[in-house]
Design an enzyme around this catalytic site. Structure first.
Site, PDB file in Angstrom:
ATOM      1  N   ILE A  37      -2.596 -24.145 -20.512  1.00 10.89           N
ATOM      2  CA  ILE A  37      -1.332 -24.832 -20.273  1.00 10.89           C
ATOM      3  C   ILE A  37      -0.776 -25.359 -21.585  1.00 10.89           C
ATOM      4  O   ILE A  37       0.428 -25.336 -21.832  1.00 10.89           O
ATOM      5  CB  ILE A  37      -1.538 -25.998 -19.280  1.00 10.89           C
ATOM      6  CG1 ILE A  37      -1.989 -25.471 -17.927  1.00 10.89           C
ATOM      7  CG2 ILE A  37      -0.264 -26.825 -19.140  1.00 10.89           C
ATOM      8  CD1 ILE A  37      -2.384 -26.566 -16.943  1.00 10.89           C
ATOM      9  N   ALA A  38      -1.679 -25.853 -22.441  1.00 13.62           N
ATOM     10  CA  ALA A  38      -1.276 -26.403 -23.741  1.00 13.62           C
ATOM     11  C   ALA A  38      -2.439 -26.267 -24.719  1.00 13.62           C
ATOM     12  O   ALA A  38      -3.608 -26.234 -24.322  1.00 13.62           O
ATOM     13  CB  ALA A  38      -0.874 -27.870 -23.597  1.00 13.62           C
ATOM     14  N   ALA A  83      -7.632 -30.303 -28.908  1.00 12.70           N
ATOM     15  CA  ALA A  83      -8.085 -29.902 -27.573  1.00 12.70           C
ATOM     16  C   ALA A  83      -7.177 -28.831 -26.981  1.00 12.70           C
ATOM     17  O   ALA A  83      -6.070 -28.572 -27.470  1.00 12.70           O
ATOM     18  CB  ALA A  83      -8.137 -31.122 -26.653  1.00 12.70           C
ATOM     19  N   GLN A  84      -7.687 -28.230 -25.900  1.00  8.69           N
ATOM     20  CA  GLN A  84      -6.952 -27.202 -25.172  1.00  8.69           C
ATOM     21  C   GLN A  84      -7.027 -27.539 -23.691  1.00  8.69           C
ATOM     22  O   GLN A  84      -8.067 -27.999 -23.206  1.00  8.69           O
ATOM     23  CB  GLN A  84      -7.586 -25.842 -25.456  1.00  8.69           C
ATOM     24  CG  GLN A  84      -6.736 -24.658 -25.032  1.00  8.69           C
ATOM     25  CD  GLN A  84      -7.150 -23.401 -25.773  1.00  8.69           C
ATOM     26  OE1 GLN A  84      -7.054 -23.349 -27.008  1.00  8.69           O
ATOM     27  NE2 GLN A  84      -7.601 -22.394 -25.055  1.00  8.69           N
ATOM     28  N   ASP A  87       1.700 -43.125 -26.682  1.00 11.24           N
ATOM     29  CA  ASP A  87       2.232 -41.800 -27.038  1.00 11.24           C
ATOM     30  C   ASP A  87       3.093 -41.279 -25.893  1.00 11.24           C
ATOM     31  O   ASP A  87       2.824 -40.233 -25.311  1.00 11.24           O
ATOM     32  CB  ASP A  87       1.071 -40.840 -27.324  1.00 11.24           C
ATOM     33  CG  ASP A  87       1.522 -39.597 -28.085  1.00 11.24           C
ATOM     34  OD1 ASP A  87       2.601 -39.647 -28.715  1.00 11.24           O
ATOM     35  OD2 ASP A  87       0.802 -38.585 -28.046  1.00 11.24           O
TER      36      ASP A  87
END
Length: 538
Positions: free
Chosen positions: A204-205, A210-211, A365
């Site tokens: 997804i990202a 990280a993934q 964030d």
């Protein structure tokens, strides 16, 4: 020798052993000797002062040497064998970018006629902004993060480097799914198909650290997302950040003036915040803390954060409830989900402002990717990798600071910032207030680029209008950095939580411009600023 009795000013000559000497010549000689003696004394005094200063600095360095050696040895032990591996990878990256530079030099020489000099960028080699940025990207996550820091610190780095390192944002190639599967098997300690019904191999990202992959839990069939730490990233971060820390320590030891710029302090802050991001146990704790805050304040119908599934979460794997929604910058989709986008924004503001005091940490964030309007109308807060904590001293100053933004009282704003910042010199509060007024007046002049698209239905004459905000984070960062730059010009240095708070306010300012253009988030009575809430509870 006899001297006639008359005024000294009219004394024509002096007789000395039969030699007649003009009084003016005699006085000039005496004066000249005095000047020479004075100059010698002055030089001697300056030399003595310099010698004393050198001796003092040398003694200080000798006194600090054992601490430096101990620090370096301990850091090297903590780094271990991974330091040697990173050195090898660094050499490989250096040779790779060096090869690119040599190829570009060769092309430039072939292209130029008449022996024209090479461009400055090529003459600087790997120290030029372009090739240094390429080297950082080849070195991976740590240096990409450091590149982002350079891009966000125009007060510390030359403008050419700040501009070039803007390209370090949003550059994170995906890791092959086989590597993600390996980490899942290692951390879960059992076959993947015993935990998840399936895991989508397409991420997804993908960020620098990280993934994220979509998945479905075995048994309950709940949709989840799995945030997986990229392989080897923690070792890379530790080795790289320890190396940067040692360099900073040695630099300050060799040049004590650098300690005034808090070089080691800056590196420590970067190291601490980056290492927190790679510990998903801490992120899970941040999420649960926020969820407890929502429950205790009765806000679960207005907002949420993803539930963490502890049985399939570790330091490197974080399995969370999958929330479905749209970013707060997607005006068209938001309008289709709720009747009043403005009300949704007010909810987001109230929940976030309330968390500043009522929650252990606050979400630091809230860019569009992390703040969504969900399909059920609630506000979804995602990704708690970066959070902030407010100290009592900082909060007292921020309370005045927020109020002064709302009322435009820049004298109060300047006083609050002076109270908050660490400084060793006197600050001209009036001049500081004038400079702050110039900066904050520019907020209203920021260009908000809204893309409007229209489409006429195939079977009706109705026209659908959609609009989305192009959020230029670089422009927002530039505005925030203007405040920091001006403040630092007066000798002020702020705690990290102030910088985090300021950036979130700028994000919310952008959402306000799109969803509620007439809303003043610091003055609207429907918004409970934490300073007002604090007064009510006192």
């Amino acid at each position: 020798m006899a001297i006639s009795a008359m005024k000294a000013s009219r004394l024509p000559v002096l007789h000395h052993h039969g030699v007649i000497i003009s009084s003016s010549v005699s006085l000039s000689l005496i004066s000249g000797r005095s000047r020479k003696l004075s100059k010698r004394f002055s030089l001697s005094a300056r030399y003595s002062q310099a010698q004393d200063l050198f001796s003092s600095r040398l003694q200080t360095s000798i006194d600090n040497l054992p601490n430096l050696v101990e620090d370096i040895v301990q850091t090297s032990i903590n780094t271990g064998p991974r330091g040697a591996l990173r050195l090898a990878q660094g050499i490989q990256a250096f040779l790779g970018v060096g090869g690119e530079w040599l190829a570009d030099v060769s092309k430039a020489r072939n292209a130029t006629s008449g022996g024209l000099p090479l461009p400055t960028e090529l003459r600087l080699g790997l120290l030029s902004p372009l090739y240094l940025r390429r080297l950082f990207e080849r070195m991976g996550a740590t240096y990409i993060k450091l590149g982002q820091f350079i891009a966000s610190a125009p007060t510390l780095f030359p403008p050419e480097y700040v501009q070039e390192f803007q390209n370090c944002f949003d550059r994170a190639p995906a890791v092959p799914f086989e590597e993600i599967q390996r980490i899942l098997r290692e951390d879960l300690g059992r076959p993947i198909d015993t935990v998840y019904e399936y895991v989508d191999p397409t991420p997804i990202a993908s960020a620098s650290i990280a993934q994220v992959h979509g998945a479905r839990l075995k048994g309950s069939q709940e949709d989840v997302v799995i945030k997986v730490l990229k392989p080897g990233i923690e070792d890379i971060l530790v080795a790289d950040l320890n190396f940067v820390y040692v360099v900073a320590r040695i630099s300050e030891f060799l040049n004590p003036d650098l300690s005034r710029a808090s070089l080691v302090g800056i590196v420590k802050d970067i190291r601490e915040s980056m290492l927190e991001e790679v510990d998903f146990c801490k992120e899970a704790a941040n999420i649960e803390s926020f969820r407890r805050y929502l429950e205790s304040m009765g806000l679960t119908r207005q907002a949420t954060a993803p539930k963490v599934y502890e049985h399939c979460s570790t330091r490197r794997v974080l399995t969370m409830e999958r929330l479905y929604g749209v970013p707060l910058t997607d005006l068209d989709s938001i309008s289709s989900l709720v009747a009043s986008p403005e009300s949704s924004l007010i909810t987001a503001l109230n929940v976030w402002f309330g968390s500043l005091l009522a929650c252990e940490t606050f979400h630091a964030d809230v860019h569009a990717g992390n703040l969504w309007l969900l399909r059920d109308g609630r506000i979804g807060f995602l990704d708690f990798g970066i959070v902030g904590r407010i100290s009592p001293k900082t909060w007292t100053a921020i309370e005045v600071f927020l109020a002064s933004i709302a009322t435009g009282e820049y004298d109060s704003m300047a006083s609050a910032l002076i109270e908050m910042g660490a400084t060793s010199k006197e600050v001209n509060a009036k001049a500081f207030a004038n400079d702050l007024e110039k900066i904050f007046s520019s907020i209203q002049e920021l260009d908000t680029e809204i893309v409007v698209a229209t489409a006429r239905g195939a079977t009706t004459n109705a026209t659908a209008v959609s609009a989305s905000l192009i959020v230029d984070e670089r422009q927002m960062n530039a505005l925030f950095l203007d405040v920091i730059r001006v403040s630092e010009s007066y000798g002020l240095r702020f705690p990290r939580e102030f910088a985090l708070l300021m950036k979130q306010l700028l994000y919310f300012d952008r959402y306000t411009r799109l969803l509620a253009p007439n809303l003043n988030m610091l003055q609207d009575q429907r918004i409970s600023i934490v300073s007002n809430r604090k007064r009510k509870n006192m």
